[in-house]
Write an enzyme that holds these catalytic residues in place. Structure first.
Site, mmCIF file in Angstrom:
data_model
loop_
_atom_site.group_PDB
_atom_site.id
_atom_site.type_symbol
_atom_site.label_atom_id
_atom_site.label_comp_id
_atom_site.label_asym_id
_atom_site.label_seq_id
_atom_site.Cartn_x
_atom_site.Cartn_y
_atom_site.Cartn_z
ATOM 1 C CG ASP A 21 -1.962 -1.128 1.159
ATOM 2 O OD1 ASP A 21 -1.956 -1.908 0.183
ATOM 3 O OD2 ASP A 21 -2.749 -1.269 2.125
ATOM 4 C CE LYS A 27 -3.534 -4.452 1.453
ATOM 5 N NZ LYS A 27 -4.290 -3.472 2.211
ATOM 6 C CE LYS A 39 -8.089 -0.774 7.127
ATOM 7 N NZ LYS A 39 -8.041 0.437 6.268
ATOM 8 C CD GLU A 41 -7.094 -0.030 2.969
ATOM 9 O OE1 GLU A 41 -5.997 0.194 3.490
ATOM 10 O OE2 GLU A 41 -8.187 0.077 3.573
ATOM 11 C CB CYS A 80 -2.280 -2.614 5.296
ATOM 12 S SG CYS A 80 -3.930 -1.911 5.155
ATOM 13 C CB THR A 84 0.354 2.060 8.675
ATOM 14 O OG1 THR A 84 -0.853 1.393 9.048
ATOM 15 C CG2 THR A 84 0.038 3.333 7.922
#
Ligand code: TIU
Length: 227
Positions: free
Chosen positions: A25, A130, A133, A73, A167, A163
């Site tokens: 992410d 995705k 998470k 994400e 995730c 983070t």
């Protein structure tokens, strides 16, 4: 196996493309002002120190032709894969799907959902959108990510990205439960909350590596033979 000095003990990195580098992410929506991370009230500059170590790891993996997975994400434009409980959570300035300076927040195809230019995926690298998470939830239909990784012979995963406690940790726990041998690269991951990052790294390596291993990017790179 390549022994990487790590906590709680040496990490057995599998060569020959069986260890994938996972970049979670690293999207404009989390890293740049005006995105989802900022709308939650966070200082996005706290994440920037993870970029350079990820650049170095990407170069090492690319030089060897080893697999690289990027996740994003994000949600479908109709938000059919965004549970109302997720969209309605908290008091953000803007909610998922609302228009912001980088387009609709966390919506696939919008500028904010893109990976930052410094870490842009190279041709042939995996890019996994995705809705949650964790990277195994609701991804890679119909067979699912686990089946795809198994088909590619990938048994080991190195985790980076943001983070740390959201995730990255969720994805690493999902992978650990599925039998992958996982390491988190401590300087290649960041959080909006330094104390949460520290606690997450300690949680992962405690109890004999209950979730996996932790090492700095320099230790990983030094352990690899010249490409
Ligand atoms: N808010 C936060 O810390 N993280 C997320 O919402 N997503 C990811 O960690 N990618």
């Amino acid at each position: 196996m390549i022994a990487v000095p790590a906590r709680p003990f040496a990490y057995p990195l599998a060569p020959e493309g069986r260890t994938a580098l996972v970049v979670i992410d690293m999207q404009r929506d989390f890293i740049e002002p005006g995105g989802f991370g900022a709308s939650l009230g966070n200082d996005v500059t706290l994440l920037h120190t993870a970029i350079a170590p990820i650049v170095s790891l990407l170069a090492a993996w690319r030089a060897r032709g080893w697999p690289v997975l990027h996740t994003r994400e994000c949600h479908r434009p109709d938000l059919s894969d965004c549970p109302p409980a997720k969209r309605g959570r908290g008091e953000p300035l803007l909610r998922i799907g609302d228009p912001g300076p980088m387009g609709r927040l966390l919506v696939a195809g919008e500028p904010g959902a893109d990976i930052i230019p410094a870490l842009a995926p190279a041709p042939g690298e995996w890019v996994i959108d995705k809705p949650g998470k964790g990277m195994f939830w609701g991804t890679c239909a119909p067979e699912g990510l686990h089946a795809r990784l198994q088909a590619a012979g990938i048994t080991h995963l190195l985790f980076t990205g943001v983070t740390t406690e959201v995730c990255v940790q969720t994805s690493m726990r999902e992978a650990n439960d599925r039998g992958y041998t996982c390491l988190i690269v401590q300087d290649a991951t960041e959080s909006y909350f330094p104390a949460f990052k520290r606690a997450t790294l300690e949680t992962i390596v405690a109890q004999g590596g209950i979730v996996g291993w932790c090492a700095p990017s320099a230790a990983v790179l030094a352990a690899l033979a010249p490409a």
